[in-house]
Design a protein around this motif. Structure first.
Motif, mmCIF file in Angstrom:
data_model
loop_
_atom_site.group_PDB
_atom_site.id
_atom_site.type_symbol
_atom_site.label_atom_id
_atom_site.label_comp_id
_atom_site.label_asym_id
_atom_site.label_seq_id
_atom_site.Cartn_x
_atom_site.Cartn_y
_atom_site.Cartn_z
ATOM 1 N N GLN A 7 -4.710 -0.269 -21.037
ATOM 2 C CA GLN A 7 -5.876 -0.720 -21.799
ATOM 3 C C GLN A 7 -6.271 0.327 -22.839
ATOM 4 O O GLN A 7 -6.512 0.028 -23.996
ATOM 5 N N MET A 8 -6.286 1.585 -22.382
ATOM 6 C CA MET A 8 -6.700 2.682 -23.249
ATOM 7 C C MET A 8 -5.782 2.785 -24.459
ATOM 8 O O MET A 8 -6.227 2.885 -25.583
ATOM 9 N N ASN A 11 -6.449 0.097 -27.039
ATOM 10 C CA ASN A 11 -7.640 0.348 -27.857
ATOM 11 C C ASN A 11 -7.361 1.334 -28.977
ATOM 12 O O ASN A 11 -7.846 1.199 -30.085
ATOM 13 N N GLU A 75 -19.552 6.958 -30.602
ATOM 14 C CA GLU A 75 -18.317 6.481 -29.985
ATOM 15 C C GLU A 75 -18.577 5.147 -29.303
ATOM 16 O O GLU A 75 -19.726 4.724 -29.154
ATOM 17 N N HIS A 107 -6.135 10.857 -30.825
ATOM 18 C CA HIS A 107 -5.932 11.083 -29.407
ATOM 19 C C HIS A 107 -4.847 12.113 -29.151
ATOM 20 O O HIS A 107 -4.849 12.826 -28.182
ATOM 21 N N ASP A 130 -11.807 20.578 -25.383
ATOM 22 C CA ASP A 130 -13.265 20.458 -25.477
ATOM 23 C C ASP A 130 -13.906 21.696 -24.864
ATOM 24 O O ASP A 130 -13.470 22.155 -23.810
ATOM 25 N N ARG A 197 -16.333 19.837 -29.430
ATOM 26 C CA ARG A 197 -15.389 18.936 -28.760
ATOM 27 C C ARG A 197 -14.648 18.068 -29.765
ATOM 28 O O ARG A 197 -15.076 17.895 -30.896
ATOM 29 N N HIS A 201 -10.524 8.321 -30.352
ATOM 30 C CA HIS A 201 -10.785 6.871 -30.321
ATOM 31 C C HIS A 201 -10.770 6.368 -28.895
ATOM 32 O O HIS A 201 -10.030 6.858 -28.077
ATOM 33 N N SER B 133 -16.793 8.659 -24.020
ATOM 34 C CA SER B 133 -17.108 7.229 -23.994
ATOM 35 C C SER B 133 -16.258 6.566 -22.921
ATOM 36 O O SER B 133 -15.047 6.418 -23.071
ATOM 37 N N ALA B 136 -14.558 3.462 -24.287
ATOM 38 C CA ALA B 136 -13.377 3.719 -25.128
ATOM 39 C C ALA B 136 -12.148 3.964 -24.263
ATOM 40 O O ALA B 136 -11.023 3.700 -24.691
ATOM 41 N N MET B 137 -12.358 4.453 -23.046
ATOM 42 C CA MET B 137 -11.236 4.748 -22.160
ATOM 43 C C MET B 137 -10.890 3.571 -21.264
ATOM 44 O O MET B 137 -10.028 3.680 -20.393
#
Lengths: 201, 201
Positions: A7-8, A11, A75, A107, A130, A197, A201, B133, B136-137
């Motif tokens: 899924q990630m 996106n 975000e 990413h 981060d 950080r 996306h 987020s 988003a993940m």
């Protein structure tokens, strides 16, 4: 977890950015959907943005029109009121008049360099992760003199733990170079930066 | 960078926590140094904390005495005023009356599980990274019903981008189990959580 990862990745590559903004809290009142920059929300008959939903991509919101004033990274998620999208600031901003996508959010790999002094002078440190507290990671004080973004997009914060003024830094802006704190943003009035950080996306 | 890494590892193992709190902004007025819990700052003749410096370790501050009310994660760095340590909240907290170290903050490995519904029911997701987020993940909405911390310490936030109410979750508290949002903290009044990150020394 395998499903979530799939899924990630979907996106990440879905391309078009999408944000819906409302002129009342809790997604009420007049609203507009955007898939690219908005230089001045008043051109759409709205006096302010009081809630919003980011449906795709990462965005940056600005206090004033034409991408000026305080910056807020936005975000994917739901922002039902001012408090949800602004940070914690000395003076409380309750306006967002323009916004645009963060095109260079990435990413795969984000890299930037920070320097102790202006014009890339003094001690240097390369970042690729981060950092909720730069001092905890070994940076010697609460300031950064200059920086260069090699890839991706980053958000720098005045205080530890991602609090206070936000500065969005992108490899595609200024050629990725921010030579002194006055170039960090139109609202910058100090080189104080204590957490940094990546924007992804 | 090699030097910075050495420095970082030293800090991780330096053991004792240290925080200095002041009753005026910008490190002025009466002050005290602490290396462990403070249940009520009034016992030290202070009516409030208006600035602070975290010199070692990660801490959690509380709005009220006896570790009650809103929570604020405090990592190494300088906090010159209220805005620096509080988050962005619906009602503006301007007090911090108690605080304690986050003993289970961990660099090596942090793991937790979140569930869609109360009592560890419904969809499940294992976390081992920072998530500005959750949506988003791949998480499907803006709420979390319950969670279990397997190792380390985490901070959960109401809104994306590490904004809004903070909930500090530790493997050493409640046996690491938070079975419904009322167990997230004494100030929790909704299961809304949209960003989560690890607390590290």
């Amino acid at each position: 977890m395998a499903n979530q990862t799939t899924q990630m990745n979907m996106n990440m590559h879905m391309g078009p950015w999408k944000i819906t903004v409302y002129d009342q809290e809790y997604y009420q009142g007049r609203w507009w959907e955007f898939t690219s920059c908005c230089k001045n929300i008043m051109e759409y008959g709205m006096e302010n943005i009081r809630s919003l939903k980011v449906e795709c991509g990462a965005w940056v919101g600005f206090e004033h029109s034409s991408y000026n004033g305080q910056q807020f990274v936005l975000e994917k998620g739901d922002y039902p009121c001012f408090e949800a999208y602004m940070g914690s600031h000395g003076y409380r901003v309750e306006r967002m008049m323009s916004f645009r996508p963060v095109y260079s959010a990435c990413h795969k790999e984000s890299r930037m360099c920070v320097w102790e002094c202006e014009n890339m002078m003094g001690r240097q440190w390369e970042l690729c992760d981060d950092y909720p507290s730069l001092q905890a990671m070994g940076w010697h004080n609460n300031e950064i003199g200059s920086m260069r973004v090699q890839s991706g997009a980053w958000v720098c914060y005045q205080y530890p733990g991602y609090r206070g003024y936000q500065y969005i830094m992108e490899c595609d802006c200024h050629g990725g170079e921010y030579r002194c704190y006055r170039e960090f943003g139109t609202h910058a009035h100090t080189p104080q930066i204590q957490s940094i950080r990546r924007i992804q996306h």
